[in-house]
Write a protein that holds these residues in place. Sequence first.
Motif, mmCIF file in Angstrom:
data_model
loop_
_atom_site.group_PDB
_atom_site.id
_atom_site.type_symbol
_atom_site.label_atom_id
_atom_site.label_comp_id
_atom_site.label_asym_id
_atom_site.label_seq_id
_atom_site.Cartn_x
_atom_site.Cartn_y
_atom_site.Cartn_z
ATOM 1 N N VAL A 96 0.835 -1.205 0.000
ATOM 2 C CA VAL A 96 0.000 0.000 0.000
ATOM 3 C C VAL A 96 0.866 1.250 0.000
ATOM 4 C CG1 VAL A 96 -1.637 1.333 1.385
ATOM 5 C CG2 VAL A 96 -2.005 -1.095 1.031
ATOM 6 N N ARG A 97 1.949 1.259 0.781
ATOM 7 C CA ARG A 97 2.847 2.419 0.782
ATOM 8 C C ARG A 97 3.484 2.622 -0.582
ATOM 9 N NH1 ARG A 97 3.952 0.448 5.810
ATOM 10 N NH2 ARG A 97 5.761 -0.726 5.082
ATOM 11 N N ARG A 98 3.878 1.516 -1.226
ATOM 12 C CA ARG A 98 4.497 1.618 -2.550
ATOM 13 C C ARG A 98 3.492 2.169 -3.567
ATOM 14 N NH1 ARG A 98 6.776 -3.531 -5.755
ATOM 15 N NH2 ARG A 98 4.560 -3.789 -6.077
ATOM 16 N N ARG A 99 2.243 1.677 -3.504
ATOM 17 C CA ARG A 99 1.206 2.164 -4.412
ATOM 18 C C ARG A 99 0.924 3.642 -4.166
ATOM 19 N NH1 ARG A 99 -4.059 -0.535 -3.317
ATOM 20 N NH2 ARG A 99 -2.640 -2.286 -3.088
ATOM 21 N N ILE A 101 0.798 12.221 -9.479
ATOM 22 C CA ILE A 101 0.019 13.449 -9.309
ATOM 23 C C ILE A 101 0.934 14.669 -9.334
ATOM 24 C CG2 ILE A 101 -1.364 14.749 -7.638
ATOM 25 C CD1 ILE A 101 -2.655 12.066 -6.871
ATOM 26 N N CYS A 102 2.090 14.570 -8.681
ATOM 27 C CA CYS A 102 3.044 15.690 -8.696
ATOM 28 C C CYS A 102 3.540 15.962 -10.120
ATOM 29 C CB CYS A 102 4.210 15.405 -7.764
ATOM 30 S SG CYS A 102 3.772 15.512 -6.023
ATOM 31 N N LYS A 123 3.003 5.915 -2.912
ATOM 32 C CA LYS A 123 4.125 6.724 -3.393
ATOM 33 C C LYS A 123 4.079 6.887 -4.908
ATOM 34 C CE LYS A 123 7.337 5.685 0.331
ATOM 35 N NZ LYS A 123 8.577 4.986 0.714
ATOM 36 N N ARG A 124 3.738 5.813 -5.614
ATOM 37 C CA ARG A 124 3.632 5.909 -7.074
ATOM 38 C C ARG A 124 2.533 6.885 -7.469
ATOM 39 N NH1 ARG A 124 4.099 -0.352 -9.151
ATOM 40 N NH2 ARG A 124 6.317 -0.581 -8.750
ATOM 41 N N LEU A 125 1.373 6.782 -6.832
ATOM 42 C CA LEU A 125 0.253 7.673 -7.131
ATOM 43 C C LEU A 125 0.628 9.119 -6.820
ATOM 44 C CD1 LEU A 125 -2.736 7.952 -7.949
ATOM 45 C CD2 LEU A 125 -3.299 7.661 -5.535
#
Length: 107
Positions: free
Chosen positions: A84-87, A95-96, A89-91
């Motif tokens: 979940v943390r990896r997902r 967005i950035c 961070k990717r999201l």
Amino acid sequence: MYRFGKTQRAGQVGYWKQVRANFGKHYITIIQSAIRRYICRRSFLRLQHIALMLAPIWPPQKAQEIREQRAAVIIGKHVRGWLVRRRYKRLRHSICDIQQYSRGMRL
């Protein structure tokens, strides 16, 4: 032995006031530790009593199975958290990137 200022006491009066304050703090700490020790000891004795009651009727294999199950649950919990943390961070990175691109196009 003398201090000057609105909130400072001078001489022996201030010294004994400080001694009395430290004396009270010391005994408060002792009382708190005694109460915590009593509470922890009581819960430990309760758990020990339950364990002694269950020991003859609970086979050791069952205890080993429960430990293995708990270990599997903990490992799964950490793996799911990592995914979940990896997902996330990717999201967040995506967005950035979109925000940077859109802001660059406006200028």
